[in-house]
Design a protein around this motif. Structure first.
Motif, PDB file in Angstrom:
ATOM      1  N   GLN A   3       1.246   4.276  -2.978  1.00 52.04           N
ATOM      2  CA  GLN A   3       1.115   5.730  -2.761  1.00 52.04           C
ATOM      3  C   GLN A   3       2.405   6.451  -3.132  1.00 52.04           C
ATOM      4  OE1 GLN A   3      -1.859   6.665  -2.047  1.00 52.04           O
ATOM      5  NE2 GLN A   3      -2.506   4.548  -1.633  1.00 52.04           N
ATOM      6  N   ASP A   4       3.530   5.764  -2.909  1.00 44.34           N
ATOM      7  CA  ASP A   4       4.826   6.426  -3.040  1.00 44.34           C
ATOM      8  C   ASP A   4       5.775   5.500  -3.818  1.00 44.34           C
ATOM      9  OD1 ASP A   4       7.191   7.797  -2.619  1.00 44.34           O
ATOM     10  OD2 ASP A   4       7.425   7.141  -0.540  1.00 44.34           O
ATOM     11  N   GLU A  13       0.846  -1.200   0.000  1.00 38.10           N
ATOM     12  CA  GLU A  13       0.000   0.000   0.000  1.00 38.10           C
ATOM     13  C   GLU A  13       0.883   1.252   0.000  1.00 38.10           C
ATOM     14  OE1 GLU A  13      -2.961   1.843  -0.891  1.00 38.10           O
ATOM     15  OE2 GLU A  13      -3.071  -0.352  -0.895  1.00 38.10           O
TER      16      GLU A  13
END
Ligand code: HEM
Length: 391
Positions: free
Chosen positions: A202-203, A198
């Motif tokens: 996001q990154d 996750e």
């Protein structure tokens, strides 16, 4: 067909399974191993033929799928997405998506890091006798695979613990305590991977997890559960066998008075892989009636391929019981063959070919200080420790 009995838990056997393999070879291409109640082969040609024959596979035939006890469900939920446990078309899909991210460019780019890490680990070795497995053999592969995936290095100890506990599920004679440890480790591992994937979504970073998330083929992508399983598979497969190949290899070199050097690296590492592999037994299911070298398998039969025995088949290798670091390279079955051929073989070879010559160059007086002892488990064949002294 001859029936042979040999407890896989017998300490003399796990310390040295090769005399049994020789006895098995004398029985012909196949024998029945009564302790497993399974047809087995120590024969190189039979192993190669079965590995490459699509009428055999790893996935259990539907009608034989075992009922999974509730307490083991979390482990098998992970295995359900593992390419290692699947056959086409799911295997093809997973493997090709993983190979899009796990490229030879990405692996070869690790060479300078493996070199630097080998030196760092040697710089940090303690004075006096030390265990080469804990200080070198276990550290190198886990740190490299963690870096490759982009998992924080501080997690290495947890990864090592979880992975060790999970592979307990593949060991002969596992008991409830071992199962409970494996399940607890599976749950922690899955929770960590889920949150880590996750975070990478996001990154995104320049690491294998990010590439796996992005990997796409013919409009297909890996689901989160498939990503979790794949990362666990790469982390587990990625170090356990490599650790023990380092241990078994250094042991053999020290016992036989040979060294790994920059100039013999390729042949020497192939000979280490052939001579005393870390994984000895892989099984296949027959999906239809098939005749191999005079034996007819029926749908639902299982056959065990004894890799370490096949690697000493005198029909393939001269003086097959001798360790010869300059032996011309011929394919062995240590990494399997065919559809499931080890995805990590290029990485494992790179690690071994880089790290072992550095070890012997930096520690020219390296010697054993006690006879090494293999762990009392089958089919994993690795040392409990490798006590050595560098001066
Ligand atoms: C010396 C070290 C290693 C050995 C001896 C080894 C051995 C094997 C063998 C025998 C298989 C095939 C099993 C079968 O056909 O039933 C296999 C498959 C696999 N290995 Fe390795 N392995 C090693 C290192 C690695 C590394 C470093 C990685 C990952 C970074 C890795 C990842 C895998 C994966 C993902 C598969 C499944 C491939 C498939 O099902 O298509 N292995 N390995």
């Amino acid at each position: 067909m001859k029936t042979l009995s040999q407890s896989p838990l017998d300490p003399a056997f796990v310390q040295n399974p090769y005399p049994f393999y020789e006895q098995a070879r004398a029985a012909g291409p196949f024998f029945r191993w009564s302790d497993y109640n399974m047809v087995c082969t120590p024969n190189a040609a039979a192993c190669n033929a079965i590995f490459r024959d699509r009428r055999f596979g790893r996935e259990t035939p539907a009608e034989l799928a075992p009922i999974i006890p509730a307490h083991l469900a979390p482990f098998y939920a992970v295995e359900a997405h593992s390419m290692l446990e699947l056959e086409p078309p799911r295997h093809t899909r997973l493997r090709s998506l993983v190979l899009r991210a796990f490229t030879s460019r990405r692996i070869n780019a690790l060479q300078p890091e493996i070199e630097a890490l080998s030196h760092q680990l040697i710089d940090a070795l303690p004075e006096g006798p030390f265990d080469l497995l804990t200080h070198f053999g276990q550290k190198l592969p886990v740190i490299i695979i963690a870096r490759l995936l982009g998992v924080p290095e501080a997690m290495s100890d947890d990864l090592l613990r979880w992975s060790n506990a999970m592979v307990g599920m593949y060991m002969a004679g596992r008991d409830r305590a071992r199962e409970d440890r494996a399940i607890a480790a599976t749950e922690s591992f899955v929770a960590f991977m889920r949150s880590y994937i996750e975070a990478r979504r996001q990154d995104p970073r320049d690491d294998l997890i990010t590439s796996l998330i992005a990997a796409e083929e013919a409009g297909e992508k890996l689901s989160t559960d498939e990503l979790i399983t794949t990362c666990i598979l790469l982390l587990n497969a990625g170090h356990e066998a490599t650790v023990h190949t380092i241990g078994n290899g250094v042991k053999t070199l020290l016992e036989t008075g040979h060294r790994a050097t920059a100039s013999n690296a390729e042949t020497c590492i192939e000979e280490i892989l052939r001579f005393d592999p870390a994984l000895h037994m892989f099984t296949r299911w027959a999906y239809e009636d098939i005749e191999v070298m005079g034996h007819t398998f029926h749908r639902g039969d299982q056959v065990a391929l004894l890799l370490a025995a096949a690697n000493r088949d005198p029909g393939v290798w001269d003086e097959s019981d001798q360790f010869q670091p300059n032996r011309p390279v011929k394919p062995n079955v240590t990494f399997g063959a065919g559809l499931h051929f080890c995805v990590g073989a290029p990485l494992a070879r790179l690690e071994l070919q880089t790290a072992l010559p550095i070890l012997f160059q930096r520690l020219p007086k390296l010697r054993l200080t006690e006879p090494p002892h293999y762990g009392d488990v089958y089919h994993f064949h690795g040392l409990t420790r490798l006590l050595v002294q560098a001066d």
